[in-house]
Design a protein around this motif. Structure first.
Motif, PDB file in Angstrom:
ATOM      1  N   LEU A  51      22.601 -68.100  57.166  1.00 38.94           N
ATOM      2  CA  LEU A  51      21.324 -68.716  57.495  1.00 38.94           C
ATOM      3  C   LEU A  51      21.457 -69.961  58.366  1.00 38.94           C
ATOM      4  O   LEU A  51      20.517 -70.332  59.053  1.00 38.94           O
ATOM      5  CB  LEU A  51      20.550 -69.067  56.224  1.00 38.94           C
ATOM      6  N   TYR A  52      22.614 -70.618  58.320  1.00 38.09           N
ATOM      7  CA  TYR A  52      22.762 -71.827  59.140  1.00 38.09           C
ATOM      8  C   TYR A  52      22.679 -71.488  60.628  1.00 38.09           C
ATOM      9  O   TYR A  52      22.003 -72.164  61.389  1.00 38.09           O
ATOM     10  CB  TYR A  52      24.104 -72.504  58.867  1.00 38.09           C
ATOM     11  N   SER A  53      23.419 -70.462  61.011  1.00 43.55           N
ATOM     12  CA  SER A  53      23.396 -70.022  62.415  1.00 43.55           C
ATOM     13  C   SER A  53      24.227 -68.750  62.534  1.00 43.55           C
ATOM     14  O   SER A  53      24.892 -68.341  61.582  1.00 43.55           O
ATOM     15  CB  SER A  53      23.971 -71.098  63.344  1.00 43.55           C
ATOM     16  N   ASN A  54      24.214 -68.155  63.737  1.00 47.99           N
ATOM     17  CA  ASN A  54      25.069 -66.995  64.013  1.00 47.99           C
ATOM     18  C   ASN A  54      26.434 -67.416  64.542  1.00 47.99           C
ATOM     19  O   ASN A  54      27.279 -66.567  64.825  1.00 47.99           O
ATOM     20  CB  ASN A  54      24.402 -66.079  65.045  1.00 47.99           C
ATOM     21  N   ILE A  55      26.634 -68.709  64.703  1.00 46.85           N
ATOM     22  CA  ILE A  55      27.890 -69.221  65.245  1.00 46.85           C
ATOM     23  C   ILE A  55      28.987 -69.111  64.190  1.00 46.85           C
ATOM     24  O   ILE A  55      28.755 -69.351  63.008  1.00 46.85           O
ATOM     25  CB  ILE A  55      27.742 -70.696  65.679  1.00 46.85           C
ATOM     26  N   ILE A  56      30.184 -68.751  64.644  1.00 49.52           N
ATOM     27  CA  ILE A  56      31.351 -68.709  63.766  1.00 49.52           C
ATOM     28  C   ILE A  56      32.364 -69.719  64.288  1.00 49.52           C
ATOM     29  O   ILE A  56      32.789 -69.643  65.436  1.00 49.52           O
ATOM     30  CB  ILE A  56      31.988 -67.309  63.729  1.00 49.52           C
ATOM     31  N   GLN A  87      29.650 -76.044  70.010  1.00 52.03           N
ATOM     32  CA  GLN A  87      28.714 -75.448  69.063  1.00 52.03           C
ATOM     33  C   GLN A  87      29.437 -75.154  67.750  1.00 52.03           C
ATOM     34  O   GLN A  87      30.606 -74.814  67.733  1.00 52.03           O
ATOM     35  CB  GLN A  87      28.090 -74.178  69.631  1.00 52.03           C
ATOM     36  N   SER A  88      28.721 -75.343  66.652  1.00 53.32           N
ATOM     37  CA  SER A  88      29.297 -75.148  65.328  1.00 53.32           C
ATOM     38  C   SER A  88      28.293 -74.409  64.460  1.00 53.32           C
ATOM     39  O   SER A  88      27.084 -74.453  64.708  1.00 53.32           O
ATOM     40  CB  SER A  88      29.648 -76.501  64.721  1.00 53.32           C
ATOM     41  N   TYR A  89      28.815 -73.750  63.423  1.00 54.17           N
ATOM     42  CA  TYR A  89      27.951 -72.935  62.569  1.00 54.17           C
ATOM     43  C   TYR A  89      26.965 -73.779  61.771  1.00 54.17           C
ATOM     44  O   TYR A  89      25.903 -73.306  61.392  1.00 54.17           O
ATOM     45  CB  TYR A  89      28.820 -72.108  61.603  1.00 54.17           C
ATOM     46  N   ASN A  90      27.300 -75.038  61.503  1.00 52.53           N
ATOM     47  CA  ASN A  90      26.502 -75.871  60.598  1.00 52.53           C
ATOM     48  C   ASN A  90      25.835 -76.996  61.378  1.00 52.53           C
ATOM     49  O   ASN A  90      26.498 -77.773  62.051  1.00 52.53           O
ATOM     50  CB  ASN A  90      27.411 -76.456  59.515  1.00 52.53           C
ATOM     51  N   ALA A 148      34.611 -70.630  59.399  1.00 49.58           N
ATOM     52  CA  ALA A 148      33.496 -71.403  58.853  1.00 49.58           C
ATOM     53  C   ALA A 148      32.208 -70.755  59.336  1.00 49.58           C
ATOM     54  O   ALA A 148      31.947 -70.694  60.535  1.00 49.58           O
ATOM     55  CB  ALA A 148      33.574 -72.849  59.311  1.00 49.58           C
ATOM     56  N   THR A 149      31.434 -70.245  58.399  1.00 49.05           N
ATOM     57  CA  THR A 149      30.205 -69.541  58.777  1.00 49.05           C
ATOM     58  C   THR A 149      29.230 -69.532  57.616  1.00 49.05           C
ATOM     59  O   THR A 149      29.624 -69.678  56.455  1.00 49.05           O
ATOM     60  CB  THR A 149      30.526 -68.089  59.199  1.00 49.05           C
ATOM     61  N   ASN A 150      27.970 -69.422  57.927  1.00 47.67           N
ATOM     62  CA  ASN A 150      26.927 -69.266  56.928  1.00 47.67           C
ATOM     63  C   ASN A 150      25.791 -68.491  57.573  1.00 47.67           C
ATOM     64  O   ASN A 150      25.292 -68.883  58.635  1.00 47.67           O
ATOM     65  CB  ASN A 150      26.439 -70.630  56.424  1.00 47.67           C
ATOM     66  N   VAL A 194      27.266 -61.715  61.683  1.00 58.55           N
ATOM     67  CA  VAL A 194      28.411 -60.874  61.319  1.00 58.55           C
ATOM     68  C   VAL A 194      28.297 -60.368  59.883  1.00 58.55           C
ATOM     69  O   VAL A 194      28.534 -59.181  59.614  1.00 58.55           O
ATOM     70  CB  VAL A 194      29.729 -61.648  61.522  1.00 58.55           C
ATOM     71  N   ASP A 195      27.943 -61.237  58.934  1.00 62.15           N
ATOM     72  CA  ASP A 195      27.828 -60.822  57.533  1.00 62.15           C
ATOM     73  C   ASP A 195      26.861 -59.661  57.368  1.00 62.15           C
ATOM     74  O   ASP A 195      27.127 -58.710  56.620  1.00 62.15           O
ATOM     75  CB  ASP A 195      27.354 -61.999  56.665  1.00 62.15           C
ATOM     76  N   ALA A 196      25.734 -59.763  58.054  1.00 64.02           N
ATOM     77  CA  ALA A 196      24.714 -58.714  57.943  1.00 64.02           C
ATOM     78  C   ALA A 196      25.201 -57.408  58.558  1.00 64.02           C
ATOM     79  O   ALA A 196      24.957 -56.320  58.018  1.00 64.02           O
ATOM     80  CB  ALA A 196      23.421 -59.171  58.621  1.00 64.02           C
ATOM     81  N   LEU A 197      25.925 -57.507  59.681  1.00 70.99           N
ATOM     82  CA  LEU A 197      26.460 -56.300  60.316  1.00 70.99           C
ATOM     83  C   LEU A 197      27.525 -55.633  59.444  1.00 70.99           C
ATOM     84  O   LEU A 197      27.581 -54.399  59.354  1.00 70.99           O
ATOM     85  CB  LEU A 197      27.048 -56.645  61.687  1.00 70.99           C
ATOM     86  N   VAL A 198      28.366 -56.429  58.823  1.00 70.63           N
ATOM     87  CA  VAL A 198      29.384 -55.881  57.914  1.00 70.63           C
ATOM     88  C   VAL A 198      28.707 -55.136  56.772  1.00 70.63           C
ATOM     89  O   VAL A 198      29.098 -54.018  56.405  1.00 70.63           O
ATOM     90  CB  VAL A 198      30.285 -57.010  57.362  1.00 70.63           C
ATOM     91  N   PHE A 199      27.680 -55.750  56.211  1.00 75.88           N
ATOM     92  CA  PHE A 199      26.940 -55.120  55.115  1.00 75.88           C
ATOM     93  C   PHE A 199      26.259 -53.838  55.584  1.00 75.88           C
ATOM     94  O   PHE A 199      26.292 -52.808  54.893  1.00 75.88           O
ATOM     95  CB  PHE A 199      25.898 -56.106  54.575  1.00 75.88           C
ATOM     96  N   TYR A 200      25.678 -53.882  56.776  1.00 77.21           N
ATOM     97  CA  TYR A 200      24.994 -52.718  57.354  1.00 77.21           C
ATOM     98  C   TYR A 200      25.985 -51.567  57.539  1.00 77.21           C
ATOM     99  O   TYR A 200      25.707 -50.405  57.187  1.00 77.21           O
ATOM    100  CB  TYR A 200      24.393 -53.121  58.696  1.00 77.21           C
ATOM    101  N   SER A 201      27.174 -51.879  58.076  1.00 79.58           N
ATOM    102  CA  SER A 201      28.212 -50.866  58.282  1.00 79.58           C
ATOM    103  C   SER A 201      28.640 -50.243  56.956  1.00 79.58           C
ATOM    104  O   SER A 201      28.815 -49.016  56.853  1.00 79.58           O
ATOM    105  CB  SER A 201      29.413 -51.504  58.979  1.00 79.58           C
ATOM    106  N   THR A 202      28.781 -51.083  55.930  1.00 83.51           N
ATOM    107  CA  THR A 202      29.179 -50.600  54.601  1.00 83.51           C
ATOM    108  C   THR A 202      28.129 -49.660  54.027  1.00 83.51           C
ATOM    109  O   THR A 202      28.464 -48.636  53.407  1.00 83.51           O
ATOM    110  CB  THR A 202      29.394 -51.793  53.641  1.00 83.51           C
ATOM    111  N   LEU A 203      26.863 -49.994  54.239  1.00 82.55           N
ATOM    112  CA  LEU A 203      25.777 -49.138  53.733  1.00 82.55           C
ATOM    113  C   LEU A 203      25.805 -47.764  54.393  1.00 82.55           C
ATOM    114  O   LEU A 203      25.613 -46.740  53.726  1.00 82.55           O
ATOM    115  CB  LEU A 203      24.417 -49.809  53.977  1.00 82.55           C
TER     116      LEU A 203
END
Length: 712
Positions: free
Chosen positions: A76-81, A385-388, A72-74, A573-582
């Motif tokens: 913009l909500y937070s960096n928590i997973i 702590q929770s992502y939302n 469960a992650t989002n 994490v989402d941003a890092l995955v995208f950065y790695s792919t780029l």
């Protein structure tokens, strides 16, 4: 006997009329279309499959179990997973719901509405039970039923409950609440009106234990119910049974009695907690420290709780992204944070005073406040702590608890003024006006849920924050493209351009905020990724990702990320995955691998990281062992995931391990309804002389073809 029958019929009739009003109110929503917001998950079968027969379901469970985890992650909500394994009944009920409802959105809406109607009946019955504590039979029956019906409708048609009923994928959560409402009703119904000690009986234990333990193993959010009922029972025992003795003497007696009466619920909670501790669930992946825990519990949580309470009383800004509207202070000693902390502290203090005086005066403040605060704890970041930070659906149970508390005060006041019709009429008039205002806002909210376009644009209209606008514009998928293979690529170019415009605006504003607040920002906000610097990096990610989807140019997207992001450790994490792919797409493999190392250390269980690592590793003999390790880890936690099964098929085919290749081809064929993979498995089993397995595959192929003929 005739008179008694007449009274029962009047009560039943009022309850039926209340349910009919609720049904009519929601009737136009039954034919609503699916939305990209979580609703595609069951219809795409991305979490669990839609089985065509019970035998197929039982075989899947025997092969893959029910311990299917999810992240469960989002961004913009937070960096928590929040990495969780759903309780066993959640996955079982989901398989059953998918089996019966298939891919028809109308069926899912009818299912949710049916549960909501059952809950309406249960709450009507609960309030009717409570009314008997104060309103005697001499009181006009029709007046009492009007009060009960109005209070019930205030809950059933409350604006914050629209999301729970209308969110197609929220059915299991509502089912869990239904079982909790049933438990609460049974508990109160078996409680004497004078709250004398209830003697232990096996039947009472079973009637309370069974529905509650099923509720807990369907959705864990209701684990506070025993404490809520215990707090309520304790204070009622003191008030009704110990008016002649002091609080210090009555409290231990009542507390002991309360523990004994709540034993079935406490036993269910204990079983759930033990199961939870030994499950594969992982919550709060990240750093722990006394400072962070203190800031989270004493500084962040009061602001979230206050937001929830304000939302129930003033449901104005309603959004599927309710987290966006939680006003979190930018400094530790910000006046808004101090106010929220003070509000919670004073509420608890006044409640305790109300408790201490319970033997002399009815403890209205305690009954209203403490159960409400207890019901909000699972969603407030207090325990973990929770992502939302916030969602409207979190208030489905809490809104009832608040109305339950106020019902005591209303019934008490009417009993005190039972000879003054003017007061009773005034109270009924106020409640009806509140119901009209509340249900009017709720009806407008239902219109937001009509389709994907109206839902996402309702978020965009409600917020002035450019980053949140950009985030929603880049996800505004056309209704007819929601179930396509890559729905996010189907966002219209004009919306992508608007997302880029607002992302640029957000970058400019956040750069200023970074200079102003970064030094004084609380540590907990940096951990959650809600500080200006991290939000700036997220804005850059939204900008780069949207640009890439619009222009399909990895060089431009990489340049945007490099220009605005200096510290990789703050990226979600989402941003890092995208950065790695780029980096990979720009032929910068060392940089891509470096980010993957950071990712794997931060979140070793994430499918997103496991699969990008596998994708960037060549599938040949030299790397097969490493890829197999990642794939088996994914299979351990996400056995139903189609990508995991696909990867394992390829690995064992490349390794020449044909029995395992056949096994995973069979599992994949069963999971994805693929006759081709089942035939591959059947052929290999024949070659390996595994006749039983080959026959099983043949039977499954035959069953699948029959299902397709029927139009599954």
């Amino acid at each position: 006997m005739k008179q008694k029958s007449k009274k029962i019929n009047l009560t039943a009739l009022t309850c039926i009329i209340s349910c009919l009003i609720v049904f009519i109110f929601f009737s136009h929503t039954i034919f609503y279309q699916i939305k990209a917001y979580d609703e595609i998950v069951p219809l795409q079968e991305s979490y669990l499959p839609i089985c065509s027969s019970f035998s197929e379901m039982f075989e899947l469970i025997s092969l893959l179990g029910l311990n299917n985890c999810f992240e469960a992650t989002n961004t913009l909500y937070s960096n928590i997973i929040s990495f969780r394994c759903n309780p066993i009944f959640n996955n079982l009920f989901m398989l059953l719901i998918l089996f019966f409802l298939k891919k028809n959105p109308v069926s899912y809406h009818l299912y949710s509405l049916s549960l909501h109607l059952i809950n309406t009946i249960l709450i009507f019955l609960i309030l009717n039970t409570v009314s008997k504590l104060f309103l005697k039979d001499e009181v006009n029956k029709s007046i009492k039923l009007i009060l009960i019906s109005t209070l019930t409708l205030l809950w059933a048609l409350h604006p914050v409950n629209m999301e729970s009923v209308l969110l197609l994928s929220n059915g299991n959560i509502v089912l869990s609440h239904t079982l909790c409402f049933l438990t609460a009703f049974i508990y109160l119904k078996l409680q004497p009106q004078d709250f004398k000690l209830v003697r232990f009986t096996f039947s009472r234990f079973i009637f309370l234990f069974v529905p509650f333990v099923i509720a807990l193993f369907t959705a864990e959010f209701n684990f506070m119910l025993p404490l809520i009922l215990m707090a309520y029972t304790l204070v009622m025992k003191i008030h009704f049974n110990h008016k002649s003795i002091s609080f210090s003497k009555s409290f231990p007696i009542c507390f002991k009695e309360t523990i004994l009466e709540a034993l079935p619920l406490l036993t269910a909670s204990l079983i759930f907690v033990i199961s939870f501790l030994f499950s594969r669930t992982r919550i709060n992946i990240g750093t722990f420290s006394p400072i962070l825990i203190t800031e989270r519990i004493l500084w962040l949580s009061p602001q979230i709780i206050f937001h929830f309470i304000k939302l129930i009383f003033f449901p104005i800004n309603l959004s599927i992204d309710q987290t966006f509207f939680v006003k979190i202070a930018k400094t530790l000693f910000d006046p808004s944070a101090i106010f929220c902390i003070g509000f919670i502290f004073i509420s608890i203090l006044l409640s305790l005073i109300s408790l201490v005086r319970a033997n002399k005066k009815f403890p209205s403040f305690f009954v209203i406040t403490i159960p409400l605060l207890l019901s909000l704890i699972p969603y407030s970041q207090v325990l973990a702590q929770s992502y939302n930070l916030a969602s409207e659906r979190y208030l489905y149970f809490s809104s009832f608890i608040l109305i339950f508390g106020f019902a005591h005060l209303i019934f008490l006041r009417i009993s005190e003024y039972e000879n003054k019709k003017a007061f009773t009429n005034l109270m009924i008039s106020i409640l009806i006006i509140l119901l009209a205002i509340s249900s009017g806002r709720a009806y407008v909210r239902t219109l937001d849920w009509k389709n994907n376009d109206t839902l996402y644009k309702s978020v965009i209209k409600t917020t002035d924050n450019p980053l949140y606008k950009a985030f929603k514009y880049k996800e505004l998928i056309p209704q007819d493209k929601i179930l396509s293979d890559s729905p996010l690529d189907e966002v219209k170019p004009e919306y992508k351009k608007l997302a880029i415009k607002y992302a640029k605006q957000a970058i400019t504003e956040l750069q200023k905020q970074t200079d102003m607040y970064e030094v004084v920002t609380p540590i907990i906000l940096k951990t959650y990724g809600l500080d200006p610097e991290t939000l700036l990096s997220k804005a850059a990610y939204v900008y780069a990702q949207t640009s890439f989807r619009l222009n399909k140019d990895p060089k431009i997207a990489l340049k945007i990320m490099q220009e605005h992001i200096k510290d990789l450790s703050i990226l979600p994490v989402d941003a890092l995955v995208f950065y790695s792919t780029l980096f990979y797409q720009n032929n910068m493999l060392p940089e891509s691998e470096e980010i993957l190392k950071i990712l794997h250390e931060r979140d070793p269980y994430s499918l997103r990281i496991i699969f990008i690592t596998a994708d960037l590793t060549k599938i040949d003999k030299a790397y097969l062992k490493e890829i197999e390790k990642f794939a088996l880890q994914a299979f351990k936690y996400f056995p139903y995931d189609i990508r995991t099964l696909t990867l394992l098929k390829k690995i064992y085919q490349a390794k020449g391990d044909y029995e395992k290749f056949a096994d995973f081809s069979y599992i994949y064929g069963l999971r994805a309804h693929s006759a081709e993979d089942l035939k591959v498995a059947q052929n290999i089993y024949f070659l390996l002389n595994k006749k039983d397995k080959a026959l099983r595959a043949e039977n499954r192929i035959s069953s699948l073809e029959k299902t397709r003929t029927k139009g599954f």
